[in-house]
Write an enzyme that holds these catalytic residues in place. Structure first.
Site, PDB file in Angstrom:
ATOM      1  N   LYS A   1       8.684 -23.557   3.851  1.00 12.64           N
ATOM      2  CA  LYS A   1       7.257 -24.460   2.208  1.00 12.64           C
ATOM      3  C   LYS A   1       7.338 -26.031   2.543  1.00 12.64           C
ATOM      4  O   LYS A   1       6.163 -26.185   2.254  1.00 12.64           O
ATOM      5  CB  LYS A   1       8.153 -24.007   1.576  1.00 12.64           C
ATOM      6  CG  LYS A   1       7.308 -22.450   1.395  1.00 12.64           C
ATOM      7  CD  LYS A   1       7.972 -21.125   0.485  1.00 12.64           C
ATOM      8  CE  LYS A   1       7.206 -19.691   0.876  1.00 12.64           C
ATOM      9  NZ  LYS A   1       8.142 -18.923   0.499  1.00 12.64           N
TER      10      LYS A   1
ATOM     11  N   LYS B   1      -2.160 -13.331  11.879  1.00 13.84           N
ATOM     12  CA  LYS B   1      -1.175 -12.075  10.671  1.00 13.84           C
ATOM     13  C   LYS B   1      -1.966 -11.686   8.945  1.00 13.84           C
ATOM     14  O   LYS B   1      -1.881 -12.864   8.571  1.00 13.84           O
ATOM     15  CB  LYS B   1       0.432 -12.756  10.821  1.00 13.84           C
ATOM     16  CG  LYS B   1       1.684 -11.906   9.398  1.00 13.84           C
ATOM     17  CD  LYS B   1       2.594 -12.104   9.423  1.00 13.84           C
ATOM     18  CE  LYS B   1       3.276 -11.226   8.169  1.00 13.84           C
ATOM     19  NZ  LYS B   1       3.568 -11.792   6.845  1.00 13.84           N
TER      20      LYS B   1
ATOM     21  N   LYS C   1      -0.737 -12.663   2.136  1.00 19.65           N
ATOM     22  CA  LYS C   1      -1.801 -12.569   1.535  1.00 19.65           C
ATOM     23  C   LYS C   1      -2.125 -13.885   0.905  1.00 19.65           C
ATOM     24  O   LYS C   1      -3.362 -14.549  -0.017  1.00 19.65           O
ATOM     25  CB  LYS C   1      -0.757 -12.337  -0.495  1.00 19.65           C
ATOM     26  CG  LYS C   1      -0.259 -10.140  -0.528  1.00 19.65           C
ATOM     27  CD  LYS C   1       0.786 -10.591  -1.867  1.00 19.65           C
ATOM     28  CE  LYS C   1       2.254  -9.627  -0.925  1.00 19.65           C
ATOM     29  NZ  LYS C   1       3.169  -9.671  -0.858  1.00 19.65           N
TER      30      LYS C   1
HETATM   31  P1  ADP Z   1       2.488 -11.198   2.388  1.00 21.07           P
HETATM   32  O1  ADP Z   1       3.001 -11.739   3.836  1.00 21.07           O
HETATM   33  O2  ADP Z   1       0.969 -10.784   2.774  1.00 21.07           O
HETATM   34  O3  ADP Z   1       2.837 -12.273   1.391  1.00 21.07           O
HETATM   35  P2  ADP Z   1       4.739 -10.595   1.825  1.00 21.07           P
HETATM   36  O4  ADP Z   1       5.376 -11.656   3.135  1.00 21.07           O
HETATM   37  O5  ADP Z   1       4.548  -9.747   0.812  1.00 21.07           O
HETATM   38  O6  ADP Z   1       3.069 -10.114   2.745  1.00 21.07           O
HETATM   39  O7  ADP Z   1       5.502  -9.165   3.017  1.00 21.07           O
HETATM   40  C1  ADP Z   1       5.584  -7.542   2.564  1.00 21.07           C
HETATM   41  C2  ADP Z   1       5.934  -6.531   3.498  1.00 21.07           C
HETATM   42  O8  ADP Z   1       4.593  -6.767   4.170  1.00 21.07           O
HETATM   43  C3  ADP Z   1       7.326  -7.223   4.680  1.00 21.07           C
HETATM   44  O9  ADP Z   1       7.883  -6.083   4.496  1.00 21.07           O
HETATM   45  C4  ADP Z   1       6.158  -6.957   5.607  1.00 21.07           C
HETATM   46  O10 ADP Z   1       7.256  -7.402   6.876  1.00 21.07           O
HETATM   47  C5  ADP Z   1       5.299  -7.248   5.774  1.00 21.07           C
HETATM   48  N1  ADP Z   1       4.029  -7.123   5.939  1.00 21.07           N
HETATM   49  C6  ADP Z   1       3.252  -8.533   5.121  1.00 21.07           C
HETATM   50  N2  ADP Z   1       1.726  -8.620   6.200  1.00 21.07           N
HETATM   51  C7  ADP Z   1       2.261  -8.010   7.455  1.00 21.07           C
HETATM   52  C8  ADP Z   1       1.298  -7.942   9.074  1.00 21.07           C
HETATM   53  N3  ADP Z   1       0.537  -8.695   9.053  1.00 21.07           N
HETATM   54  N4  ADP Z   1       2.175  -7.890   9.170  1.00 21.07           N
HETATM   55  C9  ADP Z   1       3.338  -6.620   9.651  1.00 21.07           C
HETATM   56  N5  ADP Z   1       4.037  -6.632   7.738  1.00 21.07           N
HETATM   57  C10 ADP Z   1       3.274  -7.264   7.019  1.00 21.07           C
END
Ligand code: ADP
Ligand code: TRP
Length: 323
Positions: free
Chosen positions: A111, A190, A193
């Site tokens: 970050k 990927k 959010k």
């Molecule tokens: P984001 O990147 O959307 O903020 P988070 O880091 O909060 O998502 O992840 C929440 C859960 O969703 C975790 O278990 C993460 O591994 C899964 N996850 C988020 N985005 C993906 C993705 N594109 N493919 C697979 N798993 C994901």
């Protein structure tokens, strides 16, 4: 019954990547395990400073989970800030965590490398996460690959606490699905959010369609054969379509004569149809926010019993119970 715990940040709207990787597997675990599932809004404060957004995302995440089948009778389902007990444990653990351990955190370093001005919360984020897990003596913690180090930090904190004060915490095991595909977003990266590339399961139909139409593809024309294995539209289609539908789209790609626009339309239809039954439930819940709030407060009250039990033990161990 295994105690399984995981949380998700309400830092944006939850999307189909979150659904397939976290929400759906957690919901499936509620029948045969002691499940702890929560929305980590304290964690989201490290990156979100808009109170209205945080409130909305938190409520939306709760409604999404309930609509998708999380059963508050079977699982412990709550909003992190409704159990502020976790902050007391965070403090106690902070006093037993070396700075070196936190300095090695990849997510903190990443970050900073991205130019974010770090606040102290971002730095101590792993201690709050350790408290989340240890407060409930979780045995298994399903997380994405990016959370592996946070689990290692949690185990380090727990084992040094146990060594100093005597056996107190269960050492949690991470459950990391290594072969879980990374679900691509509309730009091919990927889905996340934080990248503005998500497809949200409960988006209004027109908006969802528009979003799907934006998926980046190569520039092959309608008549040209296309490579299904290198196409974001096809990779997403595979996650929701039946075997027959998948074969049929694969063949159409290889044969040529099908444009990406038509493939995107098919993708839109399978996603829309998949979430349709859940959407009706979601609409009902969204129309009754008081009911949702009551469910979440009940969830916190139910979960508090376990939190208090651990906290009482920890207070005793470290000498906060002074008589
Ligand atoms: P984001 O990147 O959307 O903020 P988070 O880091 O909060 O998502 O992840 C929440 C859960 O969703 C975790 O278990 C993460 O591994 C899964 N996850 C988020 N985005 C993906 C993705 N594109 N493919 C697979 N798993 C994901
Ligand atoms: N840090 C996790 C993430 O960003 C969210 C989280 C907070 C969590 N507390 C947790 C995950 C406890 C599992 C267990 O994805």
């Amino acid at each position: 019954m295994t105690r399984i715990l995981s949380g998700i940040q309400p830092s944006g709207s939850l999307h189909i990547g979150n659904y397939l990787a976290m929400m759906k597997p957690m919901i499936a675990l509620q029948d045969d395990n002691e499940l702890y599932c929560f929305i980590v809004n304290y964690h989201a404060l490290t990156s979100l400073s808009d109170p209205e957004k945080l409130k909305k995302n938190t409520m939306d995440a709760a409604i999404d989970f309930l609509a998708l089948g999380l059963d508050p009778e079977k699982a412990n389902f709550w909003i992190q800030s409704d159990l502020p007990e976790v902050q007391e444990l965070t403090w106690i653990l902070s006093c037993n965590t070396s700075l070196g351990l936190l300095e090695r955190s990849h997510s903190y370093k990443d970050k900073i490398a991205k130019g974010l001005t770090p606040n102290a919360g971002l730095y101590t984020y792993p201690v709050l996460m350790a408290a989340d897990i240890l407060l409930f003596q979780a045995e298994k913690v399903p997380v994405g690959k990016d959370q592996k180090q946070h689990l290692e930090i949690t185990r380090d904190i727990a084992s040094s606490f146990n060594a100093n004060f005597g056996e107190t915490f269960v050492l949690p095991e991470p459950v990391i699905e290594d072969n879980l595909a990374v679900i691509p977003g509309v730009d091919g990266q990927k889905m996340s959010k934080s990248y503005d590339n998500t497809i949200c399961m409960f988006e209004e139909e027109k908006k969802m369609r528009k979003r799907i139409m934006k998926i980046v593809t190569d520039s092959r024309g309608v008549d040209e054969p296309k490579d299904p294995d290198k196409c974001t539209v096809f990779s997403l289609y595979k996650l929701f379509a039946s075997d027959e539908q998948i074969d049929s789209l694969r063949n159409a790609y290889l044969a040529g004569g099908m444009g990406y626009g038509d493939a995107k339309q098919l993708l839109f239809e399978v996603i829309r149809d998949y979430f349709k039954p859940f959407k009706e439930k979601r609409d009902q819940l969204a129309a009754d926010p008081q009911k949702v709030k009551d469910i979440m407060l009940m969830g916190a009250a139910k979960t508090r019993i376990k939190a208090r039990e651990t906290l009482s033990l920890v207070r005793e161990k470290v000498g906060l119970k002074y008589f």
